[in-house]
Design a protein around this motif. Structure first.
Motif, PDB file in Angstrom:
ATOM      1  N   LEU A  23       0.619  -1.162   0.165  1.00 48.63           N
ATOM      2  CA  LEU A  23      -0.011  -0.477  -0.215  1.00 48.63           C
ATOM      3  C   LEU A  23       0.785   1.527  -0.008  1.00 48.63           C
ATOM      4  O   LEU A  23       0.487   2.042  -0.772  1.00 48.63           O
ATOM      5  CB  LEU A  23      -0.811  -0.052   1.348  1.00 48.63           C
ATOM      6  N   VAL A  24       1.995   1.347   0.800  1.00 48.90           N
ATOM      7  CA  VAL A  24       2.892   2.199   0.600  1.00 48.90           C
ATOM      8  C   VAL A  24       3.636   3.091  -0.526  1.00 48.90           C
ATOM      9  O   VAL A  24       3.322   4.320  -1.217  1.00 48.90           O
ATOM     10  CB  VAL A  24       3.854   2.030   2.412  1.00 48.90           C
ATOM     11  N   VAL A  25       4.274   1.605  -0.561  1.00 48.97           N
ATOM     12  CA  VAL A  25       4.842   2.412  -1.936  1.00 48.97           C
ATOM     13  C   VAL A  25       4.084   1.661  -3.368  1.00 48.97           C
ATOM     14  O   VAL A  25       4.807   2.011  -4.590  1.00 48.97           O
ATOM     15  CB  VAL A  25       6.358   0.942  -2.209  1.00 48.97           C
ATOM     16  N   GLY A  26       3.831   0.926  -3.916  1.00 49.41           N
ATOM     17  CA  GLY A  26       3.029   0.766  -4.902  1.00 49.41           C
ATOM     18  C   GLY A  26       1.570   1.273  -4.652  1.00 49.41           C
ATOM     19  O   GLY A  26       1.258   1.308  -5.557  1.00 49.41           O
ATOM     20  N   MET A  27       0.599   1.864  -3.952  1.00 47.11           N
ATOM     21  CA  MET A  27      -0.265   2.984  -3.770  1.00 47.11           C
ATOM     22  C   MET A  27       0.397   4.173  -3.469  1.00 47.11           C
ATOM     23  O   MET A  27      -0.295   5.509  -4.300  1.00 47.11           O
ATOM     24  CB  MET A  27      -1.111   1.911  -3.509  1.00 47.11           C
TER      25      MET A  27
END
Length: 358
Positions: free
Chosen positions: A82-86
């Motif tokens: 969630l942090v890095v990909g979105m």
């Protein structure tokens, strides 16, 4: 969609690839802040909220890439996802890094090359919203519904390639939906909104399948699997809602700018003395009006003498008549009989002398 996924196995410190990824994220953040500072020293305006957004994205990427997140393996992996990909791609795109680079670079080969790449045909196809959504969500389905997720645990090279692709796909998808930076073609809000809804639905369905069935070849506990699936489901909805807000604000702002341009064009006077809306512009007290119909002046009258042109007086003799084109006929061939023009007053022809006495 992260640079360093966490898989079940023995815990350990961050590897070389994870450290390099974290350092790269911080260096990119420093470069962005330096470019923004250079722009402000030059006297250009650049919002500091964009600096905050890009810094948050860089710090979040470095944190998620630096090592395992505290908690269960699959839940920690989903938090990193969630942090890095979105979330981080959204923070990066909102900061408009391409616009900053184009404004910070001076006129020269580097700026022209960057603009040519941004507006090239391959990049235009890459940021096509449906294709960007397919690369993003399709990659997630391929990762979690096949044995690729388990294979990345044992093959570091495959691990890096897969997650570099996923990170890039998240950035491209966010860029295609928001379209805040200059691109080859700006798609309408209907296409981008429909693509966002379809991608959000596919992401939510994938999270539901992970709640019921783990990725093939993995052995996560049911509690860990359910917790990670909930993070993916609800966290993805929050990021998609933020994307929808950015899309709506961009559409509203673009509409306001278009209306302002329309009003400015409508208020600007045209050559005929009328505005674009059809209202006549009254001439000033000292400005003579132009001749009606665009009539031309004679050779001896170059300026505007009034709102109505009066034909020169006839001379004596048969060749002393004046045509309506403003030419004096002596010495040249007349172009024909006087042609009446709307709004132009001409002197009445002098009748030939009759017999005397009558």
């Amino acid at each position: 969609m992260t640079l360093a996924h966490v898989h079940p196995g023995p815990a350990g410190g961050p590897g070389t690839g994870q450290v390099l990824a974290a350092v790269a994220a911080l260096l990119v953040t420093v470069a962005y802040l330096a470019a923004a500072s250079r722009l402000r020293r030059r006297g250009d305006a650049w919002s500091r909220w964009r600096d905050v957004s890009f810094t948050a994205g860089g710090v979040g990427t470095a944190w998620a890439s630096g090592g395992p997140v505290t908690g269960a393996p699959f839940t920690g992996h989903m938090i990193q996802h969630l942090v890095v990909g979105m979330a981080a791609p959204l923070l990066f795109v909102v900061a408009r890094p391409l616009t900053l680079a184009l404004r910070a670079l001076g006129p020269g080969r580097a700026r022209r090359g960057l603009l040519a790449v941004a507006r090239s045909r391959p990049v235009g196809w890459l940021v096509l919203p449906p294709l960007a959504a397919l690369l993003n969500v399709g990659g997630l389905w391929l990762l979690y519904r096949t044995e690729l997720f388990a294979a990345t645990r044992h093959q570091p090279l495959l691990h890096g390639v897969v997650h570099a692709h996923m990170l890039a796909a998240g950035l491209v998808f966010t860029f295609a939906v928001c379209q805040l930076d200059p691109v080859r073609r700006r798609w309408g809000v209907a296409v981008r909104g429909a693509t966002l809804l379809a991608a959000g639905a596919a992401h939510a369905v994938l999270a539901r399948t992970l709640y019921a069935l783990p990725p093939p070849g993995t052995g996560f506990t049911p509690a860990d699997l359910h917790s990670g699936a909930r993070w993916m489901y609800y966290g993805g909805d929050v990021v998609d809602a933020a994307l929808a807000v950015v899309l709506g604000v961009g559409w509203y702002t673009a509409g306001g700018r278009a209306r302002a341009r329309h009003h400015r064009r409508g208020a600007a006077p045209t050559r005929s003395g009328q505005s674009a809306t059809g209202a006549a512009a009254a001439p000033g007290p000292t400005t003579p009006a132009r001749p009606a119909g665009g009539a031309r002046q004679g050779a001896g009258a170059r300026g505007l003498r009034g709102a109505v042109r009066v034909a020169p007086a006839a001379r004596k003799g048969p060749s002393a008549a004046a045509c309506d084109d403003g030419h004096r006929c002596p010495g040249r061939r007349c172009r024909g009989a006087p042609r009446p023009r709307p709004g132009v007053e001409t002197a009445a022809p002098t009748p030939p002398p009759g017999p005397w006495p009558p």
